[in-house]
Every structure is written in structure tokens, then in C-alpha cells.
Motif scaffolding. Structure first.
Motif, PDB file in Angstrom:
ATOM      1  N   ALA A 202       0.599  -1.345  -0.013  1.00 36.29           N
ATOM      2  CA  ALA A 202       0.032  -0.343   0.121  1.00 36.29           C
ATOM      3  C   ALA A 202       0.588   1.214   0.309  1.00 36.29           C
ATOM      4  O   ALA A 202       1.629   1.461   0.896  1.00 36.29           O
ATOM      5  CB  ALA A 202      -0.884  -0.006   1.751  1.00 36.29           C
ATOM      6  N   LEU A 203       0.526   2.207  -0.945  1.00 36.43           N
ATOM      7  CA  LEU A 203       1.293   3.473  -0.740  1.00 36.43           C
ATOM      8  C   LEU A 203       0.038   4.085  -0.722  1.00 36.43           C
ATOM      9  O   LEU A 203      -0.403   4.523  -0.934  1.00 36.43           O
ATOM     10  CB  LEU A 203       1.651   3.447  -2.193  1.00 36.43           C
ATOM     11  CG  LEU A 203       2.539   2.878  -2.932  1.00 36.43           C
ATOM     12  CD1 LEU A 203       2.992   3.455  -4.417  1.00 36.43           C
ATOM     13  CD2 LEU A 203       3.780   2.347  -1.742  1.00 36.43           C
TER      14      LEU A 203
ATOM     15  N   VAL B  28      -0.699  -4.269  -5.712  1.00 35.28           N
ATOM     16  CA  VAL B  28      -0.152  -2.687  -5.248  1.00 35.28           C
ATOM     17  C   VAL B  28      -1.499  -1.918  -5.246  1.00 35.28           C
ATOM     18  O   VAL B  28      -1.999  -1.659  -6.020  1.00 35.28           O
ATOM     19  CB  VAL B  28       0.665  -2.144  -7.004  1.00 35.28           C
ATOM     20  CG1 VAL B  28       0.958  -0.756  -5.635  1.00 35.28           C
ATOM     21  CG2 VAL B  28       1.801  -2.621  -6.482  1.00 35.28           C
ATOM     22  N   SER B  29      -1.992  -1.201  -4.253  1.00 30.31           N
ATOM     23  CA  SER B  29      -3.469   0.112  -3.843  1.00 30.31           C
ATOM     24  C   SER B  29      -2.755   1.329  -3.501  1.00 30.31           C
ATOM     25  O   SER B  29      -1.489   1.286  -2.679  1.00 30.31           O
ATOM     26  CB  SER B  29      -3.460  -0.212  -2.271  1.00 30.31           C
ATOM     27  OG  SER B  29      -3.751  -1.275  -2.652  1.00 30.31           O
ATOM     28  N   LEU B  30      -2.847   2.227  -4.219  1.00 28.55           N
ATOM     29  CA  LEU B  30      -2.150   3.405  -3.946  1.00 28.55           C
ATOM     30  C   LEU B  30      -3.621   4.175  -3.528  1.00 28.55           C
ATOM     31  O   LEU B  30      -4.772   4.177  -4.262  1.00 28.55           O
ATOM     32  CB  LEU B  30      -2.689   3.961  -5.286  1.00 28.55           C
ATOM     33  CG  LEU B  30      -1.195   5.660  -5.725  1.00 28.55           C
ATOM     34  CD1 LEU B  30      -0.163   5.661  -5.048  1.00 28.55           C
ATOM     35  CD2 LEU B  30      -1.443   5.470  -7.179  1.00 28.55           C
TER      36      LEU B  30
ATOM     37  N   ARG C 175      -9.425  -5.680  -0.913  1.00 30.50           N
ATOM     38  CA  ARG C 175     -10.210  -6.197  -2.680  1.00 30.50           C
ATOM     39  C   ARG C 175      -9.525  -5.690  -3.607  1.00 30.50           C
ATOM     40  O   ARG C 175      -9.537  -6.457  -4.422  1.00 30.50           O
ATOM     41  CB  ARG C 175     -10.876  -4.487  -2.935  1.00 30.50           C
ATOM     42  CG  ARG C 175     -12.613  -4.605  -1.793  1.00 30.50           C
ATOM     43  CD  ARG C 175     -13.336  -3.959  -2.340  1.00 30.50           C
ATOM     44  NE  ARG C 175     -13.115  -2.821  -2.517  1.00 30.50           N
ATOM     45  CZ  ARG C 175     -13.354  -2.006  -0.861  1.00 30.50           C
ATOM     46  NH1 ARG C 175     -14.697  -2.149  -0.604  1.00 30.50           N
ATOM     47  NH2 ARG C 175     -13.701  -0.603  -1.486  1.00 30.50           N
ATOM     48  N   GLY C 176      -7.887  -5.817  -3.382  1.00 30.86           N
ATOM     49  CA  GLY C 176      -6.444  -5.346  -3.789  1.00 30.86           C
ATOM     50  C   GLY C 176      -6.527  -4.402  -5.235  1.00 30.86           C
ATOM     51  O   GLY C 176      -6.410  -4.318  -6.298  1.00 30.86           O
TER      52      GLY C 176
ATOM     53  N   SER D 113      -4.336   3.876 -14.903  1.00 30.01           N
ATOM     54  CA  SER D 113      -3.810   2.751 -14.353  1.00 30.01           C
ATOM     55  C   SER D 113      -4.592   1.612 -14.243  1.00 30.01           C
ATOM     56  O   SER D 113      -5.280   1.538 -14.635  1.00 30.01           O
ATOM     57  CB  SER D 113      -4.900   3.769 -13.386  1.00 30.01           C
ATOM     58  OG  SER D 113      -3.840   4.926 -12.892  1.00 30.01           O
ATOM     59  N   PRO D 114      -3.286   0.217 -13.711  1.00 31.48           N
ATOM     60  CA  PRO D 114      -4.276  -0.806 -13.271  1.00 31.48           C
ATOM     61  C   PRO D 114      -5.821  -1.192 -12.810  1.00 31.48           C
ATOM     62  O   PRO D 114      -6.172   0.240 -11.836  1.00 31.48           O
ATOM     63  CB  PRO D 114      -3.199  -1.316 -12.242  1.00 31.48           C
ATOM     64  CG  PRO D 114      -1.859  -0.285 -12.196  1.00 31.48           C
ATOM     65  CD  PRO D 114      -2.151   0.727 -12.913  1.00 31.48           C
TER      66      PRO D 114
END
Length: 194
Positions: free
Chosen positions: A38-39, A80-82, A129-130, A151-152
């Protein structure tokens, strides 16, 4: 320039070093259950805000870091979560508000501050939740759609919403941007008349 170096060192380079140290262990974990990185960015990492030049630059950098990193770790079942919170009611925010330029307060006031525990709850749910983009309020959702581009996106529904709403959200973003520039111009014109 020292403020820029400090912000980039803490928010971007510091985050990079933590990931670099933890990633080998994450990639070599015995259980192959999904893992998360997480960022913590900011809504000021989605759109530049007057008075936040160094802060916005450092938080925008996290987006590029997160997008590239997601491609590099997806095969290792790492998501990865932003996270893009608005102003968050913390002791540091209260102190910042004492020295925040008046014009920044006016512009940032278009999105209200949120309680820290609410931001944390939303962030944790998004990480679980990803989700790549984790937004915390309606303004954040609008910014996320307006700035999504490449963005993904793992949710077909959200990808559909981004595509369908992109034009309208871009229009809304232009409205806010022009409003902010108008506010800045009026602010300085008024100061010159004094």
C-alpha cells in the motif's frame, strides 16, 4: 529547494527503500496467498494544488512507482494499492493548517477533511479488495476517474465507468481547474489593489 528535496526524500524515496527492503521476502514467501503493498498518496497526488508544489510532486511520483511496481509484482500474486485520501484530520494536519497559505485553504476547501479513522477504514477495505486506486470520498472518485488513463484496473465495472464517464469527468475537472485559476487570479488582483 530544500523543501522539495525533503518531501521527495520522505514521501517517494523513503517509500521506494521500504519496498526494496521488503520485496524479496514478499516474493519468496512460502504461502502463495495474495500479498499487498500500500502506497499512501493524496488527492494532491492526483491534481496539483497551489501551495503544495513539493508535496504534490512527491505524491505524484508515488503513482508512477505504483503503476510500474504493479506490473513487476503481479506474477508474484502481489497487489499494489495507491491510496488517495483528502485532507485528513490528524494532529499534523491541524499544525499544517496554522501555516498553510490562505489561498491554499480556499482551494483545498473544495474538498472537506475526513476523520483519520474513516480514511484508515476505507484504505484497509480497498487494500483487502486488491484495488489499485483507493479513493476515500466522492471528490476522490471523480479525480480517480478523471486521471485514470492507464492506471491498473482489476474491476470490469469500474473500468466501464471510467471509460463511459471519462469525458464528463474531464469536463468537471476543467471546471474545477478554471475555478481554481480564477480564484488565484482574483486573489492576487485584490492584493495588488490594497
Amino acid at each position: 529547494m530544500n523543501e522539495v528535496n525533503f518531501m521527495v526524500d520522505i514521501n517517494l524515496i523513503g517509500t521506494f527503500h521500504v519496498i526494496k527492503a521488503a520485496l524479496p521476502m514478499m516474493k519468496n514467501r512460502v504461502d502463495r496467498r495474495p500479498a499487498s503493498i500500500a502506497l499512501m498518496s493524496s488527492q494532491a497526488g492526483q491534481v496539483g494544488i497551489y501551495g503544495y508544489t513539493a508535496y504534490s510532486a512527491s505524491k505524484f511520483g508515488l503513482r508512477g512507482l505504483g503503476e510500474a511496481l504493479q506490473q513487476e509484482v503481479v506474477a508474484d500474486n502481489i497487489r499494489v494499492s495507491l491510496i488517495f485520501p483528502p485532507d485528513t484530520e490528524t494532529p499534523a494536519f491541524l499544525e499544517e493548517n496554522k501555516i498553510r497559505p490562505e489561498l491554499t485553504k480556499i482551494i483545498a476547501g473544495s474538498s472537506s477533511a475526513m476523520p483519520a479513522d474513516e480514511v484508515a477504514k476505507i484504505a484497509l477495505n480497498g487494500i483487502r479488495r486488491g484495488n489499485f486506486n483507493v479513493t476515500c470520498n466522492f471528490d476522490g472518485i471523480m479525480l480517480s476517474i478523471a486521471t485514470a488513463v492507464l492506471s491498473p484496473q482489476s474491476s470490469y465495472m469500474m473500468a466501464f465507468v471510467e471509460v463511459v464517464a471519462a469525458g464528463f469527468m474531464h469536463f468537471m475537472a476543467l471546471y474545477f481547474q478554471w475555478s481554481w485559476y480564477g480564484t488565484i487570479e482574483r486573489w492576487f488582483a485584490q492584493k495588488k489593489r490594497r
